[in-house]
Scaffold this motif. Sequence first.
Motif, mmCIF file in Angstrom:
data_model
loop_
_atom_site.group_PDB
_atom_site.id
_atom_site.type_symbol
_atom_site.label_atom_id
_atom_site.label_comp_id
_atom_site.label_asym_id
_atom_site.label_seq_id
_atom_site.Cartn_x
_atom_site.Cartn_y
_atom_site.Cartn_z
ATOM 1 N N ALA A 44 0.819 -1.213 0.000
ATOM 2 C CA ALA A 44 0.000 0.000 0.000
ATOM 3 C C ALA A 44 0.853 1.263 0.000
ATOM 4 O O ALA A 44 0.495 2.256 -0.649
ATOM 5 N N LEU A 45 1.976 1.238 0.714
ATOM 6 C CA LEU A 45 2.786 2.435 0.866
ATOM 7 C C LEU A 45 3.926 2.521 -0.144
ATOM 8 O O LEU A 45 4.497 3.592 -0.337
ATOM 9 N N GLY A 46 4.278 1.398 -0.750
ATOM 10 C CA GLY A 46 5.336 1.397 -1.752
ATOM 11 C C GLY A 46 6.744 1.403 -1.183
ATOM 12 O O GLY A 46 7.689 1.756 -1.873
ATOM 13 N N TYR A 47 6.889 1.001 0.061
ATOM 14 C CA TYR A 47 8.210 0.918 0.682
ATOM 15 C C TYR A 47 8.668 -0.523 0.723
ATOM 16 O O TYR A 47 7.868 -1.453 0.609
ATOM 17 N N SER A 48 9.961 -0.725 0.929
ATOM 18 C CA SER A 48 10.508 -2.075 0.999
ATOM 19 C C SER A 48 10.135 -2.728 2.329
ATOM 20 O O SER A 48 9.738 -2.054 3.285
ATOM 21 N N ALA A 49 10.314 -4.046 2.374
ATOM 22 C CA ALA A 49 10.022 -4.794 3.606
ATOM 23 C C ALA A 49 10.884 -4.271 4.753
ATOM 24 O O ALA A 49 10.399 -4.083 5.869
ATOM 25 N N ALA A 50 12.151 -4.015 4.477
ATOM 26 C CA ALA A 50 13.055 -3.536 5.523
ATOM 27 C C ALA A 50 12.619 -2.172 6.060
ATOM 28 O O ALA A 50 12.665 -1.935 7.271
ATOM 29 N N GLN A 51 12.189 -1.286 5.178
ATOM 30 C CA GLN A 51 11.757 0.042 5.616
ATOM 31 C C GLN A 51 10.528 -0.039 6.512
ATOM 32 O O GLN A 51 10.452 0.636 7.546
ATOM 33 N N VAL A 52 9.558 -0.858 6.142
ATOM 34 C CA VAL A 52 8.324 -0.974 6.920
ATOM 35 C C VAL A 52 8.607 -1.622 8.269
ATOM 36 O O VAL A 52 8.157 -1.130 9.313
ATOM 37 N N ARG A 53 9.362 -2.700 8.288
ATOM 38 C CA ARG A 53 9.678 -3.376 9.546
ATOM 39 C C ARG A 53 10.487 -2.461 10.468
ATOM 40 O O ARG A 53 10.234 -2.402 11.674
ATOM 41 N N TRP A 54 11.469 -1.762 9.910
ATOM 42 C CA TRP A 54 12.284 -0.840 10.694
ATOM 43 C C TRP A 54 11.399 0.256 11.297
ATOM 44 O O TRP A 54 11.511 0.554 12.489
ATOM 45 N N ALA A 55 10.519 0.835 10.470
ATOM 46 C CA ALA A 55 9.653 1.906 10.955
ATOM 47 C C ALA A 55 8.743 1.420 12.071
ATOM 48 O O ALA A 55 8.619 2.080 13.109
ATOM 49 N N CYS A 56 8.117 0.262 11.900
ATOM 50 C CA CYS A 56 7.223 -0.273 12.934
ATOM 51 C C CYS A 56 7.970 -0.520 14.235
ATOM 52 O O CYS A 56 7.492 -0.160 15.318
#
Length: 125
Positions: A44-56
């Motif tokens: 949905a956001l267009g970010y990589s898996a690493a970016q989303v996991r890091w942000a969360c």
Amino acid sequence: RRDMARTSREQVQAVRYSVLSYVEQHGSSDGKCASISYREMERALGYSAAQVRWACRHLAQDGLLQCFSCFDEDGGQRANAYTITAQGREFVRSYRSAAEPAGGEARGVSSAEGDRQRPQAVRTA
């Protein structure tokens, strides 16, 4: 040794904002958790898996987001449940207001699902 690209503070803040905003949009109005998978947020956001996991992970560590692991009756892992904290709502509000020029018009901030939901350059004719 290769030079690695560094992520700017603005890019990090944009990812944090996007994740919080997505959770806020998908949570219920009565403050209950939103059950969202990392993969759903990535797409949905267009970010990589690493970016989303890091942000969360960092949003939770900073007290902006609460994350709850969910499991099936047979013990299998399901999508995590998220809720945005009061501090997280304040972050979203301040990020949005910073993205608006003094006149109050939104400056290229899109809240449409699927956009990265971050300010974009304004073109003047």
